[in-house]
Design a protein around this motif. Sequence first.
Motif, PDB file in Angstrom:
ATOM      1  N   LEU A  98      24.218  52.883  24.914  1.00 37.75           N
ATOM      2  CA  LEU A  98      24.242  52.942  23.445  1.00 37.75           C
ATOM      3  C   LEU A  98      22.919  53.483  22.906  1.00 37.75           C
ATOM      4  N   ALA A  99      21.808  53.030  23.462  1.00 41.14           N
ATOM      5  CA  ALA A  99      20.501  53.522  23.021  1.00 41.14           C
ATOM      6  C   ALA A  99      20.372  55.025  23.283  1.00 41.14           C
ATOM      7  N   ARG A 100      20.860  55.468  24.448  1.00 38.97           N
ATOM      8  CA  ARG A 100      20.777  56.891  24.789  1.00 38.97           C
ATOM      9  C   ARG A 100      21.534  57.731  23.764  1.00 38.97           C
ATOM     10  N   TYR A 101      22.728  57.284  23.370  1.00 35.32           N
ATOM     11  CA  TYR A 101      23.483  58.062  22.387  1.00 35.32           C
ATOM     12  C   TYR A 101      22.771  58.082  21.033  1.00 35.32           C
ATOM     13  N   GLU A 102      22.142  56.976  20.656  1.00 34.20           N
ATOM     14  CA  GLU A 102      21.349  56.964  19.424  1.00 34.20           C
ATOM     15  C   GLU A 102      20.201  57.973  19.534  1.00 34.20           C
ATOM     16  N   LEU A 103      19.540  57.988  20.689  1.00 29.95           N
ATOM     17  CA  LEU A 103      18.428  58.915  20.899  1.00 29.95           C
ATOM     18  C   LEU A 103      18.899  60.367  20.933  1.00 29.95           C
ATOM     19  N   VAL A 104      20.043  60.606  21.528  1.00 29.45           N
ATOM     20  CA  VAL A 104      20.584  61.968  21.577  1.00 29.45           C
ATOM     21  C   VAL A 104      20.838  62.480  20.160  1.00 29.45           C
ATOM     22  N   LEU A 105      21.409  61.646  19.314  1.00 36.14           N
ATOM     23  CA  LEU A 105      21.647  62.068  17.933  1.00 36.14           C
ATOM     24  C   LEU A 105      20.331  62.315  17.195  1.00 36.14           C
ATOM     25  N   GLU A 106      19.340  61.470  17.401  1.00 38.42           N
ATOM     26  CA  GLU A 106      18.018  61.686  16.806  1.00 38.42           C
ATOM     27  C   GLU A 106      17.412  63.003  17.292  1.00 38.42           C
ATOM     28  N   SER A 107      17.640  63.325  18.561  1.00 39.54           N
ATOM     29  CA  SER A 107      16.997  64.504  19.156  1.00 39.54           C
ATOM     30  C   SER A 107      17.532  65.824  18.613  1.00 39.54           C
ATOM     31  N   VAL A 108      18.658  65.788  17.946  1.00 43.67           N
ATOM     32  CA  VAL A 108      19.199  67.020  17.361  1.00 43.67           C
ATOM     33  C   VAL A 108      18.192  67.631  16.392  1.00 43.67           C
ATOM     34  N   ARG A 109      17.448  66.775  15.698  1.00 43.50           N
ATOM     35  CA  ARG A 109      16.471  67.247  14.733  1.00 43.50           C
ATOM     36  C   ARG A 109      15.033  67.110  15.215  1.00 43.50           C
ATOM     37  N   ARG A 110      14.872  66.661  16.447  1.00 41.60           N
ATOM     38  CA  ARG A 110      13.527  66.451  16.990  1.00 41.60           C
ATOM     39  C   ARG A 110      13.427  67.072  18.381  1.00 41.60           C
ATOM     40  N   PRO A 111      12.986  68.331  18.457  1.00 43.11           N
ATOM     41  CA  PRO A 111      12.917  69.019  19.753  1.00 43.11           C
ATOM     42  C   PRO A 111      12.057  68.303  20.791  1.00 43.11           C
ATOM     43  N   ASP A 112      10.992  67.611  20.365  1.00 41.46           N
ATOM     44  CA  ASP A 112      10.149  66.887  21.316  1.00 41.46           C
ATOM     45  C   ASP A 112      10.935  65.765  22.001  1.00 41.46           C
ATOM     46  N   LEU A 113      11.762  65.103  21.247  1.00 41.18           N
ATOM     47  CA  LEU A 113      12.598  64.037  21.802  1.00 41.18           C
ATOM     48  C   LEU A 113      13.668  64.634  22.720  1.00 41.18           C
ATOM     49  N   GLN A 114      14.213  65.769  22.314  1.00 42.66           N
ATOM     50  CA  GLN A 114      15.223  66.439  23.126  1.00 42.66           C
ATOM     51  C   GLN A 114      14.655  66.841  24.486  1.00 42.66           C
ATOM     52  N   ALA A 115      13.439  67.352  24.488  1.00 45.47           N
ATOM     53  CA  ALA A 115      12.804  67.752  25.748  1.00 45.47           C
ATOM     54  C   ALA A 115      12.576  66.539  26.647  1.00 45.47           C
ATOM     55  N   ALA A 116      12.154  65.438  26.067  1.00 45.23           N
ATOM     56  CA  ALA A 116      11.930  64.222  26.855  1.00 45.23           C
ATOM     57  C   ALA A 116      13.247  63.685  27.423  1.00 45.23           C
ATOM     58  N   LEU A 117      14.301  63.720  26.635  1.00 46.04           N
ATOM     59  CA  LEU A 117      15.609  63.268  27.117  1.00 46.04           C
ATOM     60  C   LEU A 117      16.136  64.152  28.242  1.00 46.04           C
ATOM     61  N   ALA A 118      15.785  65.430  28.204  1.00 49.24           N
ATOM     62  CA  ALA A 118      16.252  66.364  29.230  1.00 49.24           C
ATOM     63  C   ALA A 118      15.781  65.957  30.620  1.00 49.24           C
ATOM     64  N   GLU A 119      14.616  65.340  30.707  1.00 51.62           N
ATOM     65  CA  GLU A 119      14.110  64.902  32.013  1.00 51.62           C
ATOM     66  C   GLU A 119      15.031  63.860  32.634  1.00 51.62           C
ATOM     67  N   GLY A 120      15.491  62.909  31.838  1.00 54.07           N
ATOM     68  CA  GLY A 120      16.435  61.912  32.335  1.00 54.07           C
ATOM     69  C   GLY A 120      17.763  62.539  32.719  1.00 54.07           C
ATOM     70  N   THR A 121      18.205  63.500  31.929  1.00 56.72           N
ATOM     71  CA  THR A 121      19.443  64.211  32.237  1.00 56.72           C
ATOM     72  C   THR A 121      19.309  64.959  33.546  1.00 56.72           C
ATOM     73  N   ASP A 122      18.154  65.567  33.768  1.00 57.04           N
ATOM     74  CA  ASP A 122      17.920  66.291  35.015  1.00 57.04           C
ATOM     75  C   ASP A 122      18.000  65.367  36.225  1.00 57.04           C
ATOM     76  N   GLN A 123      17.510  64.140  36.089  1.00 55.76           N
ATOM     77  CA  GLN A 123      17.610  63.169  37.190  1.00 55.76           C
ATOM     78  C   GLN A 123      19.066  62.881  37.534  1.00 55.76           C
ATOM     79  N   LEU A 124      19.862  62.712  36.510  1.00 55.48           N
ATOM     80  CA  LEU A 124      21.281  62.430  36.740  1.00 55.48           C
ATOM     81  C   LEU A 124      21.989  63.651  37.319  1.00 55.48           C
ATOM     82  N   LEU A 125      21.624  64.831  36.846  1.00 58.24           N
ATOM     83  CA  LEU A 125      22.204  66.057  37.407  1.00 58.24           C
ATOM     84  C   LEU A 125      21.873  66.186  38.888  1.00 58.24           C
TER      85      LEU A 125
END
Length: 187
Positions: A98-125
């Motif tokens: 649930l927190a991740r989805y909240e952060l993903v929505l926030e990151s739409v308008r915050r590229p710095d947050l989006q880049a940080a979230l991408a690292e976690g996504t890369d781990q899962l990939l």
Amino acid sequence: MAPKDDRRTRIADAVIQTLAERGSRGLTHRAIDEHLDLPAGSTSYYARSRADLLACAVPRLAALDARALARHQESGPLDAIRAVLRASRRGDGRARTLARYELVLESVRRPDLQAALAEGTDQLLELLDGALRRGAPDAPADDLRDRARDLLAFLDGLLLADATGPARHRRSEAQLLAAVERHLATS
């Protein structure tokens, strides 16, 4: 007084829990202070702004996810996916989802947050890509990487529906795994 790193970890954990329980709009310094039973204003010493609160949660979220999935680094595709599903739907894992989805929505308008979230996504990939490679060792690496991305998008859709839909529409783990098996069979 707790060491700074311990306090930062506790704050990040509280941010994740607050996002899960109250959503993005409920994330305030006051909410974190209350969650941690700290005097008003304590959290702002470590995270000056709301953006800082969000930013501190992302690496912690990735670390907790990595820990939850670490023992499945050598699993085959279905075992790895089962681990992802279990780690995302139960207890603290559900709160992280649930927190991740909240952060993903926030990151739409915050590229710095989006880049940080991408690292976690890369781990899962990497986990999914490795699992697919073990399941099809002769398949071209680029094809498997694309399949891992498609599979992650599919899992995200399943988990989003599971986390946000009405309880009567939620599927069991077996039903989710069957949906994944059908997806793998057709991709």
